[in-house]
Design a protein around this motif. Structure first.
Motif, short mmCIF file in Angstrom:
data_model
loop_
_atom_site.label_atom_id
_atom_site.label_comp_id
_atom_site.label_asym_id
_atom_site.label_seq_id
_atom_site.Cartn_x
_atom_site.Cartn_y
_atom_site.Cartn_z
N ILE B 74 0.83 -1.21 0.00
CA ILE B 74 0.00 0.00 0.00
C ILE B 74 0.87 1.27 0.00
O ILE B 74 0.60 2.23 -0.71
N PHE B 75 1.96 1.24 0.77
CA PHE B 75 2.80 2.42 0.84
C PHE B 75 3.80 2.50 -0.31
O PHE B 75 4.14 3.58 -0.78
N GLY B 76 4.28 1.34 -0.76
CA GLY B 76 5.38 1.33 -1.72
C GLY B 76 4.96 1.33 -3.17
O GLY B 76 5.60 1.99 -3.99
N VAL B 79 4.43 4.52 -5.24
CA VAL B 79 5.67 5.21 -5.61
C VAL B 79 6.15 4.69 -6.96
O VAL B 79 6.52 5.46 -7.85
N PHE B 82 3.96 6.00 -9.69
CA PHE B 82 4.24 7.43 -9.89
C PHE B 82 5.52 7.63 -10.71
O PHE B 82 5.54 8.38 -11.69
N PHE B 99 15.93 4.74 -3.18
CA PHE B 99 15.43 3.74 -2.25
C PHE B 99 16.49 2.71 -1.85
O PHE B 99 16.20 1.85 -1.02
N VAL B 153 8.16 -3.74 7.59
CA VAL B 153 7.77 -2.78 6.56
C VAL B 153 8.94 -1.85 6.25
O VAL B 153 9.28 -1.62 5.09
N LEU B 154 9.57 -1.33 7.30
CA LEU B 154 10.67 -0.38 7.07
C LEU B 154 11.87 -1.05 6.41
O LEU B 154 12.58 -0.44 5.63
N LEU B 157 10.30 -2.40 2.54
CA LEU B 157 9.50 -1.58 1.63
C LEU B 157 10.23 -1.26 0.32
O LEU B 157 9.63 -1.32 -0.75
N PRO B 158 11.55 -0.97 0.37
CA PRO B 158 12.23 -0.67 -0.90
C PRO B 158 12.07 -1.80 -1.93
O PRO B 158 12.01 -1.55 -3.12
N PHE B 159 11.97 -3.04 -1.45
CA PHE B 159 11.89 -4.15 -2.40
C PHE B 159 10.59 -4.15 -3.17
O PHE B 159 10.55 -4.55 -4.33
N ARG B 186 -9.79 6.09 -11.93
CA ARG B 186 -8.52 5.61 -11.43
C ARG B 186 -8.54 4.17 -10.90
O ARG B 186 -7.69 3.37 -11.23
N ALA B 204 6.38 -11.32 -7.17
CA ALA B 204 7.77 -11.61 -6.79
C ALA B 204 8.17 -10.75 -5.59
O ALA B 204 8.78 -11.24 -4.63
N PHE B 208 9.11 -12.08 -1.82
CA PHE B 208 10.37 -11.68 -1.21
C PHE B 208 10.15 -11.19 0.22
O PHE B 208 10.80 -11.63 1.16
N LYS C 14 2.91 14.17 -4.95
CA LYS C 14 3.41 12.79 -5.12
C LYS C 14 4.91 12.74 -4.90
O LYS C 14 5.43 11.81 -4.29
N TYR C 17 5.46 12.89 -1.24
CA TYR C 17 5.19 11.60 -0.63
C TYR C 17 6.38 10.66 -0.82
O TYR C 17 6.84 10.00 0.12
N THR C 18 6.90 10.61 -2.05
CA THR C 18 8.03 9.73 -2.35
C THR C 18 9.22 10.07 -1.44
O THR C 18 9.83 9.18 -0.83
N VAL C 21 8.66 8.97 2.13
CA VAL C 21 8.89 7.54 2.33
C VAL C 21 10.39 7.28 2.48
O VAL C 21 10.83 6.58 3.40
N VAL C 22 11.20 7.87 1.58
CA VAL C 22 12.64 7.68 1.67
C VAL C 22 13.14 8.19 3.02
O VAL C 22 13.93 7.53 3.70
N THR C 24 11.53 8.48 5.86
CA THR C 24 11.13 7.58 6.93
C THR C 24 12.04 6.36 6.99
O THR C 24 12.45 5.92 8.06
N LEU C 25 12.36 5.82 5.80
CA LEU C 25 13.23 4.66 5.77
C LEU C 25 14.62 5.01 6.30
O LEU C 25 15.31 4.17 6.88
N LEU C 109 18.31 -14.25 -3.57
CA LEU C 109 17.57 -13.09 -3.06
C LEU C 109 16.38 -13.52 -2.22
O LEU C 109 15.96 -12.80 -1.32
N PHE C 110 15.84 -14.68 -2.55
CA PHE C 110 14.60 -15.11 -1.90
C PHE C 110 14.84 -16.00 -0.69
O PHE C 110 13.90 -16.40 -0.03
#
Lengths: 364, 279, 296
Positions: B74-76, B79, B82, B99, B153-154, B157-159, B186, B204, B208, C14, C17-18, C21-22, C24-25, C109-110
């Motif tokens: 939902i958060f990622g 982005v 966008f 990110f 989440v923190l 999220l980048p993934f 939308r 995927a 992950f 937007k 927001y982006t 997020v960065v 916050t991380l 990766l997984f």
């Protein structure tokens, strides 16, 4: 050694897994000849060229260049050089460096490299652009640099893979003639792949039609246009009307073919079909005349009755389309005259006529 | 010689990655000894896993991991949409590179630094108290499942942004113009067009996050309360306790879960579509 | 940007927001940096700005030793994993078994760190036992210690961890390279190796360097696999976590982590800048190709 064979290919095949890109091709190209491989996309002509260049390894068969078997040799050990379809210049080298690359690999003295590069720049008409980077060149100029990069190596055989495909129509025409003249000037063997008929006919001394992984037919441009042996060639080159039918009689070099709604008599052209075999007869569209019903025709003309459809104005030529009784469309093409006499009402009955001697018989 | 060199990465990965993971199944049925294990066949390790609190912990960590996936999506994902839709082509990769900045600091430090941020007297509570939003410090955000979810989440999220970005490659820009032209609202564009086209990449990314939520021991170890135990923690605890067959059984169960998920995903969306951008 | 009719404000929102997020991380990272400049250290009521802890990094022998170990590991990982990633990417381009290759190279990766770490740990212990047993049979002992936990096993863990990232970065850069240039070079008489070094490599250099940066940064920050596989010696992160879990990190450690983050952020920052310059150049080229300077 003037009648030297530059390229001799025997029973050459290439498979990609279950897909056969090329099947048992036999071909020979004389030294100093401008040879064109013509055919529809995906037909295997580029595969054949890349096999000659050594970029792919044959699944079966032999490749002899000037009598030497190179089937197992990598590209840098072959007397060939390639010009690519896309702009395959080295983007981090300028024009002169691109052209001189192969000479530097051969570790020639710098003075000689500079001399030969300068001479080549003049030959391909880029004398004042030596320091330009590839991205600052137009499409036509980029292809000239590619040509220069290959020609400067003075290899015996130049391979050209759709060299003009990325250029616009006008430029392609000019470059075509230039290529032809360049080849006459340097005198080495050119093998040129294209899907464009006009391009092929402009440059070729000899050409081969390749489709579905097979070599369909070889010959000069005139041979293939006027006297094709195979139905595919007739259909592929020019605009041709083809009638399929059955042989009903063979007599004294003439073959009678039944189309179902009419019968044609055609010269056997050295072929001997049996009665009952399926054959095709073709006539080029510019040889077909459309006549109003009732007009008398000469005895050497073949006529068929048809229903007039429409005229399509194409500038230089106008195409007239008429339908035969079985529904098949026949095209007659003539230089546009602009005369009102050309106008025929759609749906009216017309006679199609063409010289009997110009019909061609195809057994396959 | 040259050919052999080309095979080196494949050989290496087969030998030191695929083989050890496949062998976990074999080792998981070995007999446990005092300090090591010996060849044999026993399902004791699995019994130990499935008939104890471990199963319950494993299942609840699955649940928490799923919540993290949804929240991260939902958060990622917006982005990613966008960036693909509104940022000029040449700048897109740069924005996405932002990110990876968090990864420049060790995962463990990032997770550990969440403690002073989230704790009773931490940054979040202080700010909220100052602003008068709350009168009492919130205590449920650390050493609880919620803390673990926040950490997941923190961390991950980048993934979902990366995966979403790659996935959106499958949605050409003209699609949006068509949708605008047709006047699609939308949410319909999202449900009817973006989701189906981007599904393999989103899946995927989701797998992950889900699998790492189950497998990264640090998260419950540092942020979770007493009951927060995931598969990774069970495995490392088993190794610390010299119960190697149990650790191997947990690894085998994790690998089975992962392969199962990937299989389902492949049947549903054809995951090979993800690779189209690099082909 | 966006289309001509969309609102500028929704676009800015937007973007905001982006970045939020960065931010916050990055919050935990900023917090560590903040603490590292505090004279009174972590959790103190009073904040006094100082560089003191940065000076003390270099007198902390434990930390310095760990830094040295980490550097060695990072160096070897770089030297092994980057060429391997390059070879793997070339292999991927050439092979017909693409799906198998890519699954094998990307699936690490997984697989969560703790799971892979545990499996490798047991794998190496077993190899060790096998080597010792075989050695005993043969009466030789020279390969007894090949697979003992230590640099080698830690390296294996790190290579498996970094290879997927390196592979992807290089593969994406190679995607922009036109294979026909290699063929053109071959046709000019270059050997496969000359074509690679003189024509392809100069064009994928940026990707290879990014991959190198990735490998170093990932190695510096990796904890789980290394701590399981490293045997007796310490790396930066293993020192840090043992401090954290016991008495809490020392002030120097905060300074050290910050220092590492500074370097890493600077590195990535310069990569972003470099790609910015590169991509603008590429765009110019693309434009130049689309609109020829002159015809003919």
């Amino acid at each position: 050694m003037s009648q030297d064979i530059a390229v001799q290919v025997t029973d050459l095949s290439k498979n990609y897994g279950p897909v056969q890109a090329l099947r048992g091709v036999d071909l020979s190209i004389a030294a100093g000849e401008y040879f064109v491989l013509l055919g529809p996309s995906g037909g295997g002509k580029t595969t054949l060229l890349r096999l000659l260049g050594g970029f792919i390894r044959p699944s079966a068969g032999r490749i002899l260049l000037h009598g030497i078997d190179v089937s197992e040799q990598p590209p840098n050990h072959r007397p060939t050089s390639m010009v690519f379809q896309s702009f395959a210049l080295f983007p981090h080298m300028n024009v002169a460096q691109n052209i001189g690359y192969g000479l530097r690999l051969r570790k020639l003295p710098k003075v000689e490299i500079d001399e030969r590069v300068a001479a080549m720049l003049d030959l391909v008409g880029l004398g004042d652009l030596a320091d330009r980077m590839p991205h600052a060149l137009s499409g036509g100029q980029q292809q000239r640099v590619q040509l220069g990069r290959s020609l400067v190596l003075e290899t015996d055989i130049l391979l050209l893979d759709e060299p003009l495909a990325a250029l616009d129509a006008k430029l392609r025409k000019d470059m075509c003639l230039e290529l032809k003249h360049l080849q006459e000037q340097v005198g080495i063997t050119f093998v040129h792949v294209t899907h464009n008929q006009e391009e092929a006919m402009t440059v070729a001394d000899n050409m081969a039609i390749i489709a579905d992984g097979e070599l369909v037919e070889t010959g000069t441009a005139r041979d293939l246009y006027e006297n094709p042996r195979r139905r595919f060639t007739a259909d592929f080159i020019g605009e041709t009307n083809i009638f399929d039918g059955t042989v009903t009689g063979v007599n004294n070099g003439e073959v009678a073919v039944d189309l179902g709604f009419a019968a044609l008599t055609v010269d056997d052209n050295g072929q001997c079909p049996n009665v009952g075999t399926e054959v095709s007869v073709s006539i080029r569209s510019e040889l077909v005349q459309i006549l109003r019903s009732g007009i008398a025709v000469a005895a050497d003309q073949q006529t068929l009755t048809a229903n007039y459809g429409e005229a399509v104005y194409l500038g230089l030529a106008t195409s007239h389309v008429a339908a035969l009784p079985n529904g098949q469309a026949v095209v007659a093409r003539h230089v546009s005259t602009g005369l009102a006499l050309d106008v025929i009402a759609p749906g009216s009955s017309v006679e199609l006529a063409w010289p009997r001697s110009m019909m061609r018989l195809h057994l396959s | 010689m040259g050919k052999a060199l080309f095979l080196a990465p494949i050989v290496f990965m087969t030998l030191f990655f695929a083989l050890p993971l496949a062998l976990t199944v074999v080792w998981s049925v070995f007999e446990r000894t005092m300090f090591w294990m010996e060849p044999g066949f026993t399902l004791f390790a699995y019994e130990n896993f499935f008939f104890s609190a471990r199963l319950e912990n494993f299942l609840s960590s699955m649940w928490h991991s799923s919540i993290s996936v949804v929240v991260a999506f939902i958060f990622g994902f917006p982005v990613a949409v966008f960036v693909r839709r509104r940022i000029p082509q040449v700048a897109q990769h740069r924005v996405i590179l932002l990110f990876i900045l968090p990864f420049m600091v060790s995962e463990i430090i990032r997770i550990f630094a969440l403690r002073p941020v989230l704790q009773r007297t931490g940054l979040v509570n202080n700010v909220l108290l100052e602003l008068g939003v709350i009168t009492e410090p919130i205590t449920v955000i650390l050493y609880t499942p919620l803390g673990v979810i926040i950490g997941e989440v923190l961390s991950f999220l980048p993934f979902i942004v990366f995966a979403g970005f790659l996935a959106m490659e499958a949605v050409p820009k003209y699609i949006f113009e068509i949708c605008d032209d047709l006047g699609a609202p939308r949410h319909r564009v999202f449900i009817d067009v973006i989701l189906p086209l981007a599904a393999p990449g989103i899946f995927a990314g989701a797998v992950f996050i889900f699998v790492n939520g189950l497998g990264v021991a640090l998260l419950p170890n540092i942020l979770g309360g007493p009951g927060a135990v995931n598969a990774g923690l069970i495995a490392t605890q088993a190794i610390a306790a010299l119960d190697f067959p149990l650790a191997m059984a947990v690894s085998a169960i994790m690998m089975t879960t992962l392969l199962g998920l990937l299989y389902i995903g492949h049947r549903l969306f054809d995951l090979t579509r993800i690779l189209s951008p690099i082909n | 940007m966006g289309d001509d009719y969309s609102s500028v404000w929704s676009y800015r929102l937007k973007w905001l927001y982006t970045l939020l997020v960065v931010f916050t991380l990055m919050l935990p990272v900023f917090y560590v940096i903040y603490v590292s400049f505090n004279q009174n250290g972590f959790g103190a009521a009073e904040y006094v700005f100082t560089f003191e802890w940065y000076g003390e990094i270099f007198s902390d022998l434990l930390l310095l030793g760990a830094l040295g170990n980490t550097f060695i590991l990072a160096g070897i990982t770089l030297a092994v994993a980057v060429p391997m990633g390059l070879i793997a990417a070339k292999f991927y381009k050439a092979t017909e078994a693409k799906l198998l290759t890519v699954s094998l190279l990307l699936s690490p990766l997984f697989v969560p760190a703790d799971i892979l770490g545990s499996a490798l740990l047991v794998f190496f212990k077993n190899l060790n036992i096998a080597c010792a047993t075989i050695g005993e049979w043969l009466g030789v002992s020279w390969f007894d210690t090949w697979f003992e936990l230590g640099y080698f096993s830690a390296l294996v863990g790190l290579i498996i961890y970094t290879l997927p990232y390196i592979f992807v970065v290089i593969l994406i850069t190679m995607g922009r390279y036109n294979e026909q240039q290699t063929e053109a070079a071959r046709s000019c008489g270059a050997t496969a190796w000359q074509a690679f070094v003189q024509v392809e490599f100069p064009q994928i250099r940026a990707g290879v360097f990014s991959a190198c940066a990735f490998a170093v940064i990932l190695t510096f920050n990796e904890y789980t696999r290394t701590s399981l596989l490293k045997g007796g010696y310490d790396t930066i992160t293993s020192v840090l976590i043992s401090q954290m879990l016991n008495e809490g990190m020392s002030e120097q450690s905060y300074a050290m982590s910050s220092l590492i983050s500074f370097i890493a952020i600077a590195l990535i920052g310069s990569i972003i800048l470099y790609t910015l310059v590169q991509s603008e150049r590429l765009e110019r080229e693309a434009r130049a190709k689309a609109e020829p300077v002159m015809s003919g």
